[in-house]
Design a protein around this motif. Structure first.
Motif, PDB file in Angstrom:
ATOM      1  N   ILE A  21       0.580  -1.112   0.168  1.00 43.55           N
ATOM      2  CA  ILE A  21      -0.030   0.078   0.088  1.00 43.55           C
ATOM      3  C   ILE A  21       0.994   1.155  -0.005  1.00 43.55           C
ATOM      4  O   ILE A  21       2.104   1.430   0.788  1.00 43.55           O
ATOM      5  CB  ILE A  21      -0.958   0.027   1.224  1.00 43.55           C
ATOM      6  CG1 ILE A  21      -1.933  -1.192   1.518  1.00 43.55           C
ATOM      7  CG2 ILE A  21      -1.776   1.211   1.185  1.00 43.55           C
ATOM      8  CD1 ILE A  21      -2.856  -1.386   2.583  1.00 43.55           C
ATOM      9  N   SER A  22       0.490   2.329  -0.656  1.00 47.98           N
ATOM     10  CA  SER A  22       1.214   3.598  -0.883  1.00 47.98           C
ATOM     11  C   SER A  22       0.788   4.141   0.324  1.00 47.98           C
ATOM     12  O   SER A  22      -0.257   4.337   0.728  1.00 47.98           O
ATOM     13  CB  SER A  22       1.257   4.273  -1.976  1.00 47.98           C
ATOM     14  OG  SER A  22       0.038   4.679  -2.082  1.00 47.98           O
ATOM     15  N   SER A  58      -2.062   6.667  -0.648  1.00 49.10           N
ATOM     16  CA  SER A  58      -3.488   6.005  -0.616  1.00 49.10           C
ATOM     17  C   SER A  58      -3.868   6.267   0.761  1.00 49.10           C
ATOM     18  O   SER A  58      -5.099   6.776   0.978  1.00 49.10           O
ATOM     19  CB  SER A  58      -3.224   4.598  -0.881  1.00 49.10           C
ATOM     20  OG  SER A  58      -2.761   4.345  -2.283  1.00 49.10           O
ATOM     21  N   GLU A  60      -4.834  10.064   1.236  1.00 50.13           N
ATOM     22  CA  GLU A  60      -5.919  10.071   0.436  1.00 50.13           C
ATOM     23  C   GLU A  60      -7.360   9.851   1.252  1.00 50.13           C
ATOM     24  O   GLU A  60      -8.287  10.297   1.118  1.00 50.13           O
ATOM     25  CB  GLU A  60      -6.053   9.678  -0.896  1.00 50.13           C
ATOM     26  CG  GLU A  60      -7.111   9.848  -1.662  1.00 50.13           C
ATOM     27  CD  GLU A  60      -7.454  11.391  -1.881  1.00 50.13           C
ATOM     28  OE1 GLU A  60      -8.626  11.644  -2.445  1.00 50.13           O
ATOM     29  OE2 GLU A  60      -6.641  12.107  -1.931  1.00 50.13           O
ATOM     30  N   LEU A  61      -7.285   8.589   1.876  1.00 52.46           N
ATOM     31  CA  LEU A  61      -8.307   8.176   2.666  1.00 52.46           C
ATOM     32  C   LEU A  61      -8.424   9.192   3.898  1.00 52.46           C
ATOM     33  O   LEU A  61      -9.635   9.467   4.413  1.00 52.46           O
ATOM     34  CB  LEU A  61      -7.905   6.736   3.283  1.00 52.46           C
ATOM     35  CG  LEU A  61      -8.770   6.188   4.574  1.00 52.46           C
ATOM     36  CD1 LEU A  61     -10.329   6.008   4.159  1.00 52.46           C
ATOM     37  CD2 LEU A  61      -8.344   4.771   4.788  1.00 52.46           C
ATOM     38  N   PRO A  93      -1.555   9.087  -4.742  1.00 52.75           N
ATOM     39  CA  PRO A  93      -2.540   7.923  -3.953  1.00 52.75           C
ATOM     40  C   PRO A  93      -2.840   7.089  -5.166  1.00 52.75           C
ATOM     41  O   PRO A  93      -3.200   7.468  -6.335  1.00 52.75           O
ATOM     42  CB  PRO A  93      -3.712   9.083  -3.707  1.00 52.75           C
ATOM     43  CG  PRO A  93      -2.871  10.225  -3.671  1.00 52.75           C
ATOM     44  CD  PRO A  93      -1.732  10.331  -4.670  1.00 52.75           C
ATOM     45  N   PHE A  94      -2.880   5.764  -4.532  1.00 55.02           N
ATOM     46  CA  PHE A  94      -3.439   4.662  -5.515  1.00 55.02           C
ATOM     47  C   PHE A  94      -2.700   4.536  -6.677  1.00 55.02           C
ATOM     48  O   PHE A  94      -3.085   3.805  -7.610  1.00 55.02           O
ATOM     49  CB  PHE A  94      -4.882   4.744  -6.058  1.00 55.02           C
ATOM     50  CG  PHE A  94      -5.555   5.043  -4.494  1.00 55.02           C
ATOM     51  CD1 PHE A  94      -5.832   3.827  -3.783  1.00 55.02           C
ATOM     52  CD2 PHE A  94      -6.389   6.231  -4.245  1.00 55.02           C
ATOM     53  CE1 PHE A  94      -6.421   4.207  -2.413  1.00 55.02           C
ATOM     54  CE2 PHE A  94      -7.025   6.202  -2.824  1.00 55.02           C
ATOM     55  CZ  PHE A  94      -7.170   5.253  -2.104  1.00 55.02           C
ATOM     56  N   GLU A 110      -0.338   2.561  -6.878  1.00 50.33           N
ATOM     57  CA  GLU A 110      -0.078   1.049  -6.948  1.00 50.33           C
ATOM     58  C   GLU A 110      -1.420   0.191  -7.747  1.00 50.33           C
ATOM     59  O   GLU A 110      -1.024  -0.816  -8.336  1.00 50.33           O
ATOM     60  CB  GLU A 110      -0.009   0.304  -5.360  1.00 50.33           C
ATOM     61  CG  GLU A 110      -1.383   0.673  -4.586  1.00 50.33           C
ATOM     62  CD  GLU A 110      -1.036   1.898  -3.771  1.00 50.33           C
ATOM     63  OE1 GLU A 110      -1.751   1.771  -2.616  1.00 50.33           O
ATOM     64  OE2 GLU A 110      -0.647   2.858  -4.391  1.00 50.33           O
ATOM     65  N   ASP A 111      -2.465   0.742  -8.036  1.00 49.92           N
ATOM     66  CA  ASP A 111      -3.529   0.336  -8.733  1.00 49.92           C
ATOM     67  C   ASP A 111      -3.001  -0.059 -10.305  1.00 49.92           C
ATOM     68  O   ASP A 111      -3.305  -0.846 -11.039  1.00 49.92           O
ATOM     69  CB  ASP A 111      -4.593   1.083  -8.903  1.00 49.92           C
ATOM     70  CG  ASP A 111      -5.287   1.139  -7.553  1.00 49.92           C
ATOM     71  OD1 ASP A 111      -5.083   0.529  -6.661  1.00 49.92           O
ATOM     72  OD2 ASP A 111      -6.484   1.900  -7.631  1.00 49.92           O
ATOM     73  N   ARG A 133     -13.929   3.733  -2.984  1.00 47.81           N
ATOM     74  CA  ARG A 133     -13.115   2.604  -3.479  1.00 47.81           C
ATOM     75  C   ARG A 133     -13.744   1.310  -3.590  1.00 47.81           C
ATOM     76  O   ARG A 133     -13.308   0.193  -3.261  1.00 47.81           O
ATOM     77  CB  ARG A 133     -11.981   2.328  -2.627  1.00 47.81           C
ATOM     78  CG  ARG A 133     -10.772   3.584  -2.380  1.00 47.81           C
ATOM     79  CD  ARG A 133     -10.014   3.512  -3.623  1.00 47.81           C
ATOM     80  NE  ARG A 133      -9.295   2.361  -3.718  1.00 47.81           N
ATOM     81  CZ  ARG A 133      -8.492   1.974  -4.745  1.00 47.81           C
ATOM     82  NH1 ARG A 133      -8.295   2.854  -5.924  1.00 47.81           N
ATOM     83  NH2 ARG A 133      -7.667   0.934  -4.762  1.00 47.81           N
ATOM     84  N   PHE A 184      -8.445  -1.927  -1.357  1.00 48.36           N
ATOM     85  CA  PHE A 184      -7.226  -0.883  -0.746  1.00 48.36           C
ATOM     86  C   PHE A 184      -5.919  -1.667  -0.588  1.00 48.36           C
ATOM     87  O   PHE A 184      -6.095  -2.604   0.202  1.00 48.36           O
ATOM     88  CB  PHE A 184      -7.891  -0.296   0.678  1.00 48.36           C
ATOM     89  CG  PHE A 184      -6.745   0.702   1.059  1.00 48.36           C
ATOM     90  CD1 PHE A 184      -7.293   2.133   0.756  1.00 48.36           C
ATOM     91  CD2 PHE A 184      -6.190   0.464   1.960  1.00 48.36           C
ATOM     92  CE1 PHE A 184      -6.356   3.177   1.108  1.00 48.36           C
ATOM     93  CE2 PHE A 184      -5.367   1.771   2.465  1.00 48.36           C
ATOM     94  CZ  PHE A 184      -5.462   2.862   2.163  1.00 48.36           C
ATOM     95  N   ASP A 224     -16.537   7.782  -7.493  1.00 50.50           N
ATOM     96  CA  ASP A 224     -16.320   8.811  -6.340  1.00 50.50           C
ATOM     97  C   ASP A 224     -17.484   9.473  -6.064  1.00 50.50           C
ATOM     98  O   ASP A 224     -17.876  10.277  -6.384  1.00 50.50           O
ATOM     99  CB  ASP A 224     -15.083   9.567  -6.564  1.00 50.50           C
ATOM    100  CG  ASP A 224     -14.649  10.327  -5.458  1.00 50.50           C
ATOM    101  OD1 ASP A 224     -15.304  10.544  -4.334  1.00 50.50           O
ATOM    102  OD2 ASP A 224     -13.535  10.714  -5.545  1.00 50.50           O
TER     103      ASP A 224
END
Length: 278
Positions: free
Chosen positions: A152-153, A156, A159-160, A184-185, A187-188, A235, A244, A275
């Protein structure tokens, strides 16, 4: 100037569903990071017991020794477990839909967990090499839910927390690797990455469950149904499943260290989520 993408955290969870240990350097094997999820608590039929049903499990702490492990829980005497003392009798266990042979530990360990959780329990060990082969991943896995490693970054989580009713911690998500210096994200969209000596194939996004809402320090539920309440707004897929973090499969074995650069070798088209945050 954008910060360098780098590994900022390494965490292992020696006993599945219990507290983690932060490390500055670790060895990654094909079945996961050394000492990660090498023990599991089960019922007497070998079915896993987790903090989803027994949330106080997250307050059980592990300390690694050269020849074993010390387990600590509130208001009970520590359990000292030497690897050389383990019975190592084959015992079939079940992790989700996977059935495979693990190994027994000791009567003292079984009693300790039975007393702490107030339910008949066994502590099982996967051995130096797990017998759990996941055909669809083409690799062995320890007692982790499905994949050997989770990333997980920090972006991210930030951002949560930009939308959450109160701060959430990375510990709630029980990730192995934390990455700094990416959006953020980010990694997706990774397909293949390298950290230190190790290359990883990126698997599926990690679907999150009720365990993320357990306070890792107290074992109590988080207030305001967090982080689920916020993650559900940006998410979640069309079925309401929440994602996540990304699962990883190591393609080779080697050493990783906090501060190592993250190298993105291949990318993919990231899944997009609606979102609904205001």
């Amino acid at each position: 100037m954008k910060d360098l993408a780098q590994l900022s955290g390494i965490n292992i969870f020696p006993v599945k569903s219990t507290s983690g240990i932060a490390q500055s350097r670790a060895y990654v094997g094909l079945e996961g990071i050394s000492f990660d999820r090498r023990f599991v608590v089960t019922d007497t039929a070998g079915r896993m017991i987790t903090a989803r049903k027994y949330p106080k499990m997250v307050t059980i702490k592990s300390t690694l020794l050269p020849d074993g492990i010390v387990l600590s829980a509130p208001d009970v005497k520590d359990l000292h477990l030497s690897i050389s003392d383990l019975e190592r009798e084959e015992f079939e266990c079940k992790i989700w839909s996977d059935r495979f042979f693990a190994y027994t530990t000791t009567d003292a360990a079984n009693k300790w967990f039975s007393d702490v959780l107030d339910t008949p329990a066994l502590l099982l060990y996967c051995g130096e090499e797990s017998n759990r082969y996941r055909e669809k991943l083409d690799t062995k896995v320890s007692f982790a839910d499905g994949y050997p490693v989770l990333v997980i970054s920090q972006g991210s989580l930030d951002e949560l927390n930009r939308s959450a009713s109160h701060p959430q911690s990375m510990a709630q998500f029980r990730t192995n690797l934390v990455i700094d210096g990416v959006a953020p994200f980010a990694e997706d969209s990774w397909e293949k990455i390298a950290i230190g000596d190790v290359e990883f194939k990126v698997g599926k996004a990690c679907q999150r469950c009720v365990l993320t809402s357990v306070d890792p320090n107290t074992g109590e539920k988080m207030a305001a149904q967090e982080p689920t309440a916020t993650l559900a707004k940006f998410r979640a897929d069309e079925k309401g499943a929440i994602f996540f973090g990304m699962n990883l499969i190591a393609l080779n074995e080697g050493v990783i260290e906090v501060g190592d650069e993250l190298r993105v070798l291949e990318t993919r088209t990231a899944i997009t989520y609606a979102d609904t945050r205001s």
